[in-house]
Design a protein around this motif. Structure first.
Motif, PDB file in Angstrom:
ATOM      1  N   ILE A   1      55.765  56.544  46.184  1.00  0.00           N
ATOM      2  CA  ILE A   1      54.562  57.279  46.562  1.00  0.00           C
ATOM      3  C   ILE A   1      53.922  57.799  45.286  1.00  0.00           C
ATOM      4  O   ILE A   1      54.598  58.293  44.394  1.00  0.00           O
ATOM      5  CB  ILE A   1      54.901  58.458  47.505  1.00  0.00           C
ATOM      6  CG1 ILE A   1      55.540  57.929  48.785  1.00  0.00           C
ATOM      7  CG2 ILE A   1      53.669  59.270  47.812  1.00  0.00           C
ATOM      8  CD1 ILE A   1      55.995  58.994  49.737  1.00  0.00           C
ATOM      9  N   GLU A   2      52.619  57.684  45.209  1.00  0.00           N
ATOM     10  CA  GLU A   2      51.898  58.163  44.036  1.00  0.00           C
ATOM     11  C   GLU A   2      51.445  59.601  44.249  1.00  0.00           C
ATOM     12  O   GLU A   2      51.397  60.097  45.377  1.00  0.00           O
ATOM     13  CB  GLU A   2      50.681  57.260  43.777  1.00  0.00           C
ATOM     14  CG  GLU A   2      51.051  55.831  43.427  1.00  0.00           C
ATOM     15  CD  GLU A   2      51.916  55.723  42.178  1.00  0.00           C
ATOM     16  OE1 GLU A   2      51.627  56.410  41.184  1.00  0.00           O
ATOM     17  OE2 GLU A   2      52.895  54.963  42.208  1.00  0.00           O
ATOM     18  N   GLY A   3      51.102  60.259  43.156  1.00  0.00           N
ATOM     19  CA  GLY A   3      50.536  61.598  43.245  1.00  0.00           C
ATOM     20  C   GLY A   3      49.145  61.517  43.852  1.00  0.00           C
ATOM     21  O   GLY A   3      48.587  60.436  44.016  1.00  0.00           O
ATOM     22  N   ALA A   4      48.582  62.688  44.164  1.00  0.00           N
ATOM     23  CA  ALA A   4      47.278  62.684  44.832  1.00  0.00           C
ATOM     24  C   ALA A   4      46.480  63.942  44.511  1.00  0.00           C
ATOM     25  O   ALA A   4      47.035  65.030  44.393  1.00  0.00           O
ATOM     26  CB  ALA A   4      47.476  62.582  46.338  1.00  0.00           C
ATOM     27  N   PHE A   5      45.162  63.758  44.393  1.00  0.00           N
ATOM     28  CA  PHE A   5      44.241  64.876  44.294  1.00  0.00           C
ATOM     29  C   PHE A   5      43.919  65.337  45.708  1.00  0.00           C
ATOM     30  O   PHE A   5      43.687  64.515  46.594  1.00  0.00           O
ATOM     31  CB  PHE A   5      42.934  64.469  43.597  1.00  0.00           C
ATOM     32  CG  PHE A   5      43.083  64.244  42.126  1.00  0.00           C
ATOM     33  CD1 PHE A   5      43.113  65.320  41.251  1.00  0.00           C
ATOM     34  CD2 PHE A   5      43.190  62.965  41.615  1.00  0.00           C
ATOM     35  CE1 PHE A   5      43.260  65.124  39.889  1.00  0.00           C
ATOM     36  CE2 PHE A   5      43.328  62.755  40.255  1.00  0.00           C
ATOM     37  CZ  PHE A   5      43.365  63.840  39.394  1.00  0.00           C
ATOM     38  N   SER A   6      43.878  66.638  45.936  1.00  0.00           N
ATOM     39  CA  SER A   6      43.497  67.168  47.241  1.00  0.00           C
ATOM     40  C   SER A   6      41.997  67.014  47.426  1.00  0.00           C
ATOM     41  O   SER A   6      41.211  67.346  46.539  1.00  0.00           O
ATOM     42  CB  SER A   6      43.874  68.642  47.345  1.00  0.00           C
ATOM     43  OG  SER A   6      43.353  69.173  48.546  1.00  0.00           O
TER      44      SER A   6
ATOM     45  N   LEU B   1      37.617  74.083  40.630  1.00  0.00           N
ATOM     46  CA  LEU B   1      39.063  73.916  40.717  1.00  0.00           C
ATOM     47  C   LEU B   1      39.398  72.642  41.473  1.00  0.00           C
ATOM     48  O   LEU B   1      38.873  72.395  42.561  1.00  0.00           O
ATOM     49  CB  LEU B   1      39.697  75.111  41.442  1.00  0.00           C
ATOM     50  CG  LEU B   1      41.188  75.005  41.761  1.00  0.00           C
ATOM     51  CD1 LEU B   1      42.025  75.024  40.475  1.00  0.00           C
ATOM     52  CD2 LEU B   1      41.610  76.128  42.704  1.00  0.00           C
ATOM     53  N   ALA B   2      40.271  71.838  40.890  1.00  0.00           N
ATOM     54  CA  ALA B   2      40.865  70.682  41.571  1.00  0.00           C
ATOM     55  C   ALA B   2      42.363  70.931  41.680  1.00  0.00           C
ATOM     56  O   ALA B   2      42.922  71.700  40.895  1.00  0.00           O
ATOM     57  CB  ALA B   2      40.590  69.400  40.788  1.00  0.00           C
ATOM     58  N   VAL B   3      42.989  70.275  42.643  1.00  0.00           N
ATOM     59  CA  VAL B   3      44.433  70.415  42.832  1.00  0.00           C
ATOM     60  C   VAL B   3      45.048  69.027  42.879  1.00  0.00           C
ATOM     61  O   VAL B   3      44.562  68.140  43.585  1.00  0.00           O
ATOM     62  CB  VAL B   3      44.749  71.191  44.133  1.00  0.00           C
ATOM     63  CG1 VAL B   3      46.248  71.154  44.434  1.00  0.00           C
ATOM     64  CG2 VAL B   3      44.255  72.626  44.028  1.00  0.00           C
ATOM     65  N   TYR B   4      46.133  68.866  42.115  1.00  0.00           N
ATOM     66  CA  TYR B   4      46.852  67.587  42.066  1.00  0.00           C
ATOM     67  C   TYR B   4      48.303  67.819  42.444  1.00  0.00           C
ATOM     68  O   TYR B   4      48.950  68.729  41.932  1.00  0.00           O
ATOM     69  CB  TYR B   4      46.777  66.989  40.657  1.00  0.00           C
ATOM     70  CG  TYR B   4      47.431  65.641  40.535  1.00  0.00           C
ATOM     71  CD1 TYR B   4      46.781  64.495  40.974  1.00  0.00           C
ATOM     72  CD2 TYR B   4      48.705  65.508  39.997  1.00  0.00           C
ATOM     73  CE1 TYR B   4      47.377  63.242  40.872  1.00  0.00           C
ATOM     74  CE2 TYR B   4      49.310  64.263  39.895  1.00  0.00           C
ATOM     75  CZ  TYR B   4      48.640  63.134  40.332  1.00  0.00           C
ATOM     76  OH  TYR B   4      49.227  61.907  40.230  1.00  0.00           O
ATOM     77  N   THR B   5      48.807  66.986  43.359  1.00  0.00           N
ATOM     78  CA  THR B   5      50.211  67.023  43.736  1.00  0.00           C
ATOM     79  C   THR B   5      50.892  65.827  43.083  1.00  0.00           C
ATOM     80  O   THR B   5      50.575  64.681  43.417  1.00  0.00           O
ATOM     81  CB  THR B   5      50.379  66.963  45.270  1.00  0.00           C
ATOM     82  OG1 THR B   5      49.655  68.054  45.844  1.00  0.00           O
ATOM     83  CG2 THR B   5      51.844  67.061  45.664  1.00  0.00           C
TER      84      THR B   5
ATOM     85  N   VAL C   1      35.999  71.242  35.211  1.00  0.00           N
ATOM     86  CA  VAL C   1      36.989  71.393  36.280  1.00  0.00           C
ATOM     87  C   VAL C   1      38.345  71.762  35.674  1.00  0.00           C
ATOM     88  O   VAL C   1      38.770  71.170  34.688  1.00  0.00           O
ATOM     89  CB  VAL C   1      37.147  70.082  37.097  1.00  0.00           C
ATOM     90  CG1 VAL C   1      38.187  70.249  38.202  1.00  0.00           C
ATOM     91  CG2 VAL C   1      35.823  69.622  37.675  1.00  0.00           C
ATOM     92  N   VAL C   2      39.002  72.739  36.290  1.00  0.00           N
ATOM     93  CA  VAL C   2      40.392  73.051  35.984  1.00  0.00           C
ATOM     94  C   VAL C   2      41.225  72.389  37.067  1.00  0.00           C
ATOM     95  O   VAL C   2      40.939  72.526  38.259  1.00  0.00           O
ATOM     96  CB  VAL C   2      40.646  74.578  35.959  1.00  0.00           C
ATOM     97  CG1 VAL C   2      42.136  74.880  35.940  1.00  0.00           C
ATOM     98  CG2 VAL C   2      39.964  75.213  34.762  1.00  0.00           C
ATOM     99  N   VAL C   3      42.260  71.643  36.654  1.00  0.00           N
ATOM    100  CA  VAL C   3      43.138  70.958  37.594  1.00  0.00           C
ATOM    101  C   VAL C   3      44.465  71.710  37.653  1.00  0.00           C
ATOM    102  O   VAL C   3      45.208  71.741  36.677  1.00  0.00           O
ATOM    103  CB  VAL C   3      43.391  69.494  37.163  1.00  0.00           C
ATOM    104  CG1 VAL C   3      44.266  68.789  38.199  1.00  0.00           C
ATOM    105  CG2 VAL C   3      42.078  68.752  36.960  1.00  0.00           C
ATOM    106  N   GLY C   4      44.728  72.338  38.785  1.00  0.00           N
ATOM    107  CA  GLY C   4      45.998  73.031  38.999  1.00  0.00           C
ATOM    108  C   GLY C   4      47.018  72.061  39.556  1.00  0.00           C
ATOM    109  O   GLY C   4      46.728  71.327  40.502  1.00  0.00           O
ATOM    110  N   ILE C   5      48.208  72.040  38.957  1.00  0.00           N
ATOM    111  CA  ILE C   5      49.285  71.157  39.417  1.00  0.00           C
ATOM    112  C   ILE C   5      50.039  71.869  40.535  1.00  0.00           C
ATOM    113  O   ILE C   5      50.534  72.979  40.353  1.00  0.00           O
ATOM    114  CB  ILE C   5      50.267  70.827  38.274  1.00  0.00           C
ATOM    115  CG1 ILE C   5      49.548  70.226  37.062  1.00  0.00           C
ATOM    116  CG2 ILE C   5      51.374  69.905  38.776  1.00  0.00           C
ATOM    117  CD1 ILE C   5      49.049  68.843  37.227  1.00  0.00           C
ATOM    118  N   SER C   6      50.133  71.209  41.678  1.00  0.00           N
ATOM    119  CA  SER C   6      50.835  71.776  42.815  1.00  0.00           C
ATOM    120  C   SER C   6      52.333  71.868  42.501  1.00  0.00           C
ATOM    121  O   SER C   6      52.889  71.000  41.875  1.00  0.00           O
ATOM    122  CB  SER C   6      50.621  70.878  44.029  1.00  0.00           C
ATOM    123  OG  SER C   6      51.269  71.379  45.156  1.00  0.00           O
TER     124      SER C   6
END
Length: 199
Positions: free
Chosen positions: A127-132, A112-116, A89-94
């Motif tokens: 507030i913590e970050g989150a995976f979509s 693909l994963a997305v993390y904010t 998995v590639v994690v793209g940072i929002s």
């Protein structure tokens, strides 16, 4: 108009549109401290934080140029990871890391994963970050983290901690530009197309 005045003007416009300090920092590719300084411009000889503004909009506005940069970044990832490090998995940072992450994931033939990160959310609230949930799950997966710019390294530290918390194995961080000149973040190698080093 001087470069600082242009940055102040852009920061103020982004604030008027409702963006948080963290979002403004991301948009201008500067640290949160620098974004705060631009918005407040304290009087009395307060020196601006040491930072470098990165404007990569000439790349970002063209899908062709961006795809070429992502091809180069994908090549760097393939070269930089060990033979036993098959990327799942590639994690793209929002926000800016998402299109880059999507192209790198495609080039590497993985999900693909997305993390904010938490800095994207409302300032002042815990507030913590989150995976979509609309993208791939990273739990238990071997991952490469992708973003546009490392400014302070805080987001990458958060990302590595979060991946490990959910049982994922981060094996590399890949960025277009590293303003800190990092070799690694929490033992995860940093691969960058451009590394800025202060002398």
């Amino acid at each position: 108009m001087g470069r600082i005045d242009e940055l102040v003007e852009r920061a103020v416009l982004l604030r008027e549109k409702g963006l948080s300090v963290g979002q403004i920092a991301d948009e201008l590719n500067i640290s949160k401290d620098t974004a705060t300084w631009l918005l407040t411009r304290p009087k009395g000889g307060v020196v601006a934080p040491k930072d470098i503004s990165v404007d990569w909009s000439a790349i970002g506005e063209s899908s062709y140029r961006l795809s070429l940069m992502c091809e180069a970044l994908s090549d760097l990832v393939q070269e930089g990871i060990s033979e036993d490090g098959d990327v799942e998995v590639v994690v793209g940072i929002s926000l800016s890391g998402v299109p880059i992450g999507a192209m790198v994931a495609d080039a590497l033939g993985c999900k693909l994963a997305v993390y904010t990160p938490k800095k994207q959310f409302e300032d002042g609230k815990k507030i913590e970050g989150a995976f979509s949930r609309n993208f791939a799950d990273v739990s238990g997966k071997t991952c490469v983290v992708v973003d546009d710019v490392i400014t302070s390294g805080t987001t990458m530290e958060e990302m590595v901690d979060e991946l490990r918390r959910v049982g994922a194995k981060p094996i590399a961080i890949a960025v277009l530009i590293d303003k800190r000149g990092l070799d690694a973040v929490d033992d995860v190698p940093v691969l960058s197309l451009v590394r800025i080093t202060r002398l």
